[in-house]
Motif scaffolding. Structure first.
Motif, PDB file in Angstrom:
ATOM      1  N   ALA A 158      14.227  36.926  25.326  1.00 29.27           N
ATOM      2  CA  ALA A 158      15.607  37.134  26.265  1.00 29.27           C
ATOM      3  C   ALA A 158      16.528  36.861  27.243  1.00 29.27           C
ATOM      4  O   ALA A 158      16.175  35.472  26.855  1.00 29.27           O
ATOM      5  N   ASN A 159      16.729  37.570  27.365  1.00 32.57           N
ATOM      6  CA  ASN A 159      18.523  37.005  27.952  1.00 32.57           C
ATOM      7  C   ASN A 159      19.514  35.772  26.910  1.00 32.57           C
ATOM      8  O   ASN A 159      20.149  35.462  27.246  1.00 32.57           O
ATOM      9  N   THR A 160      18.961  36.101  25.583  1.00 35.18           N
ATOM     10  CA  THR A 160      19.985  35.412  24.767  1.00 35.18           C
ATOM     11  C   THR A 160      21.051  35.695  24.664  1.00 35.18           C
ATOM     12  O   THR A 160      22.219  35.529  24.402  1.00 35.18           O
ATOM     13  N   THR A 161      20.648  36.651  24.135  1.00 34.18           N
ATOM     14  CA  THR A 161      21.807  37.723  23.586  1.00 34.18           C
ATOM     15  C   THR A 161      22.122  39.048  24.190  1.00 34.18           C
ATOM     16  O   THR A 161      21.714  39.455  25.578  1.00 34.18           O
ATOM     17  N   HIS A 162      22.662  40.106  24.161  1.00 35.14           N
ATOM     18  CA  HIS A 162      23.508  40.866  24.733  1.00 35.14           C
ATOM     19  C   HIS A 162      24.053  42.064  23.267  1.00 35.14           C
ATOM     20  O   HIS A 162      23.678  42.136  22.683  1.00 35.14           O
ATOM     21  N   SER A 175      17.535  33.579  18.091  1.00 31.77           N
ATOM     22  CA  SER A 175      16.439  33.875  19.041  1.00 31.77           C
ATOM     23  C   SER A 175      17.257  35.315  19.068  1.00 31.77           C
ATOM     24  O   SER A 175      18.452  35.391  18.981  1.00 31.77           O
ATOM     25  N   GLY A 176      16.612  36.200  19.612  1.00 30.59           N
ATOM     26  CA  GLY A 176      17.098  37.560  20.300  1.00 30.59           C
ATOM     27  C   GLY A 176      15.721  38.105  21.146  1.00 30.59           C
ATOM     28  O   GLY A 176      14.804  37.509  20.957  1.00 30.59           O
ATOM     29  N   VAL A 177      15.970  39.059  21.378  1.00 22.60           N
ATOM     30  CA  VAL A 177      15.609  40.363  21.552  1.00 22.60           C
ATOM     31  C   VAL A 177      14.936  41.566  20.088  1.00 22.60           C
ATOM     32  O   VAL A 177      16.058  41.208  19.159  1.00 22.60           O
ATOM     33  N   CYS A 178      14.104  42.543  20.699  1.00 20.92           N
ATOM     34  CA  CYS A 178      14.696  43.274  19.779  1.00 20.92           C
ATOM     35  C   CYS A 178      15.222  44.197  19.329  1.00 20.92           C
ATOM     36  O   CYS A 178      15.548  44.758  17.082  1.00 20.92           O
ATOM     37  N   GLN A 179      16.375  44.750  19.831  1.00 20.94           N
ATOM     38  CA  GLN A 179      17.381  44.669  19.490  1.00 20.94           C
ATOM     39  C   GLN A 179      17.911  44.276  17.844  1.00 20.94           C
ATOM     40  O   GLN A 179      18.363  44.557  17.418  1.00 20.94           O
ATOM     41  N   ASP A 180      17.848  41.925  18.471  1.00 20.39           N
ATOM     42  CA  ASP A 180      18.450  41.930  17.231  1.00 20.39           C
ATOM     43  C   ASP A 180      17.456  41.654  16.254  1.00 20.39           C
ATOM     44  O   ASP A 180      18.198  41.754  14.847  1.00 20.39           O
ATOM     45  N   GLN A 181      16.630  41.381  16.371  1.00 23.32           N
ATOM     46  CA  GLN A 181      15.298  41.553  14.665  1.00 23.32           C
ATOM     47  C   GLN A 181      15.462  42.585  14.269  1.00 23.32           C
ATOM     48  O   GLN A 181      15.888  42.694  12.507  1.00 23.32           O
ATOM     49  N   ALA A 182      15.734  43.388  14.922  1.00 20.27           N
ATOM     50  CA  ALA A 182      15.855  45.395  13.737  1.00 20.27           C
ATOM     51  C   ALA A 182      17.603  45.633  13.541  1.00 20.27           C
ATOM     52  O   ALA A 182      17.763  45.552  12.105  1.00 20.27           O
ATOM     53  N   GLN A 183      18.154  44.481  14.024  1.00 18.14           N
ATOM     54  CA  GLN A 183      19.454  44.543  12.942  1.00 18.14           C
ATOM     55  C   GLN A 183      19.882  43.596  12.034  1.00 18.14           C
ATOM     56  O   GLN A 183      20.495  43.997  11.098  1.00 18.14           O
ATOM     57  N   VAL A 184      18.913  42.889  12.099  1.00 21.75           N
ATOM     58  CA  VAL A 184      18.588  41.077  11.105  1.00 21.75           C
ATOM     59  C   VAL A 184      18.301  41.905   9.960  1.00 21.75           C
ATOM     60  O   VAL A 184      18.096  41.764   8.616  1.00 21.75           O
ATOM     61  N   MET A 185      17.006  42.482  10.778  1.00 25.53           N
ATOM     62  CA  MET A 185      15.616  43.372   9.376  1.00 25.53           C
ATOM     63  C   MET A 185      17.059  44.416   8.485  1.00 25.53           C
ATOM     64  O   MET A 185      16.802  44.774   6.946  1.00 25.53           O
ATOM     65  N   ALA A 208       1.793  45.363  28.965  1.00 21.38           N
ATOM     66  CA  ALA A 208       3.533  45.243  29.811  1.00 21.38           C
ATOM     67  C   ALA A 208       2.746  45.508  31.149  1.00 21.38           C
ATOM     68  O   ALA A 208       3.131  46.702  31.863  1.00 21.38           O
ATOM     69  N   THR A 209       3.801  44.218  31.754  1.00 22.95           N
ATOM     70  CA  THR A 209       3.900  44.606  33.214  1.00 22.95           C
ATOM     71  C   THR A 209       4.811  45.786  33.513  1.00 22.95           C
ATOM     72  O   THR A 209       5.528  46.220  34.808  1.00 22.95           O
ATOM     73  N   ALA A 210       6.048  45.477  32.468  1.00 25.55           N
ATOM     74  CA  ALA A 210       7.497  46.197  33.221  1.00 25.55           C
ATOM     75  C   ALA A 210       7.655  46.882  31.436  1.00 25.55           C
ATOM     76  O   ALA A 210       7.578  45.721  30.750  1.00 25.55           O
ATOM     77  N   LEU A 211       8.288  48.164  30.967  1.00 25.99           N
ATOM     78  CA  LEU A 211       8.335  48.207  29.413  1.00 25.99           C
ATOM     79  C   LEU A 211      10.290  48.697  29.524  1.00 25.99           C
ATOM     80  O   LEU A 211      10.626  48.938  30.784  1.00 25.99           O
ATOM     81  N   ALA A 212      10.330  48.485  28.379  1.00 22.55           N
ATOM     82  CA  ALA A 212      11.528  49.180  28.105  1.00 22.55           C
ATOM     83  C   ALA A 212      11.893  49.448  26.726  1.00 22.55           C
ATOM     84  O   ALA A 212      11.094  49.912  26.283  1.00 22.55           O
ATOM     85  N   SER A 213      13.347  49.754  26.634  1.00 22.67           N
ATOM     86  CA  SER A 213      13.620  50.512  25.558  1.00 22.67           C
ATOM     87  C   SER A 213      13.192  49.516  24.878  1.00 22.67           C
ATOM     88  O   SER A 213      12.849  48.227  24.063  1.00 22.67           O
ATOM     89  N   HIS A 214      13.181  49.872  23.223  1.00 26.55           N
ATOM     90  CA  HIS A 214      12.418  49.417  22.265  1.00 26.55           C
ATOM     91  C   HIS A 214      12.932  49.428  21.010  1.00 26.55           C
ATOM     92  O   HIS A 214      14.050  50.711  21.238  1.00 26.55           O
TER      93      HIS A 214
END
Length: 280
Positions: A158-162, A175-185, A208-214
């Protein structure tokens, strides 16, 4: 290993923007209403926003709402809630599903998702990285193997991309989050001549203690038949009953849950609260 079963969820998604300088006027576009399809059935859904909502369908089949807000405001609150039942795909799993327009609906061809975008351009090293995984074809096992390779190469952090980070940048940084991994795919598949699209939605994780969009990726198996396979890179699997779909697009920008243009509104802060509860 992803579990496969039918599950109904009650979902609440609240978004609050706050500004130190008042917003004088704003125009917003929402993709916060899931549609029923081969992988899910929407039983109820409601949206609320500080303006009159108009509804339409875009060329990808998404339900899109727009509203305009006038007058000074230091807060913009948008809420979405409802119940969605996620169903198993044909043959008892989600390895392949047919997603075609209903009669009277206009939608782009799956081949439209072969073209790159600024967020999903694939440099030569990304194409070379992906090619061995799909050398013998792009069936579900091969796609899951590629997803695992991408998850290893672009580590979840988290917090390595925007939201403006491109697939090429995330691939280079590693590194990145789900958004970045999906865009690479998506980018890797398109670079090898395979239509692929970005998916925004929700992922139910009871721990999960806090849910986010995926976010994850749809990869086209047969364009003529409208046959797709949905791949979650972050969790290294085909999607299952933990995934609720909101929208699809060529990249994050065209499937984002909320987009807006503001006059004024300096000093923005954002609060997002998502809850997902299985319904017996």
């Amino acid at each position: 290993m992803c579990a496969i079963r039918n599950v109904k969820y009650k979902i609440h998604h609240n978004t609050v923007y706050r500004y130190t300088e008042a917003v004088r006027r704003s125009v917003h576009e929402l993709r916060l209403a899931p549609r029923s399809g081969p992988l899910q059935s929407v039983e109820t859904w409601q949206l609320s926003a500080p303006g009159n909502l108009s509804e339409a369908r875009d060329g990808f089949g998404n339900i899109v709402h727009n509203f305009t807000m006038t007058g000074p405001a230091h807060t913009i609150a948008i809420a979405a809630s409802g119940e969605v039942e996620v169903t198993a795909g044909e043959g008892g799993d989600h390895r392949a599903f047919v997603d075609v327009p209903v009669p009277g609906e206009s939608r782009v061809s799956p081949l439209y998702f072969m073209a790159g975008t600024p967020l999903t351009e694939a440099p030569a090293d990304m194409r070379a990285f992906a090619a061995p995984y799909l050398a013998a074809g792009h069936d579900a096992p091969a796609l899951v193997a590629l997803a695992g390779g991408i998850a290893d190469r672009v580590r979840y952090q988290a917090n390595t991309t925007h939201v403006g980070t491109s697939a090429a940048e995330a691939f280079r940084e590693g590194s990145g989050v789900c958004q970045d991994q999906a865009q690479v795919m998506v980018a890797a598949c398109r670079a090898l001549g395979i239509p692929a699209r970005y998916v925004s939605g929700y992922f139910y994780d009871p721990a999960a203690t806090a849910l986010a969009s995926h976010a994850w990726a749809d990869v086209c198996l047969d364009a003529a038949q409208g046959l797709w396979c949905s791949i979650d890179v972050t969790h290294r699997c085909v999607t299952d009953a933990r995934h609720v779909r909101l929208a699809v697009g060529r990249d994050y920008a065209s499937a984002a849950p909320i987009r807006g243009i503001l006059e004024g509104g300096a000093g923005e802060t954002l609060e997002v609260d998502i809850s997902i509860t299985p319904v017996s």
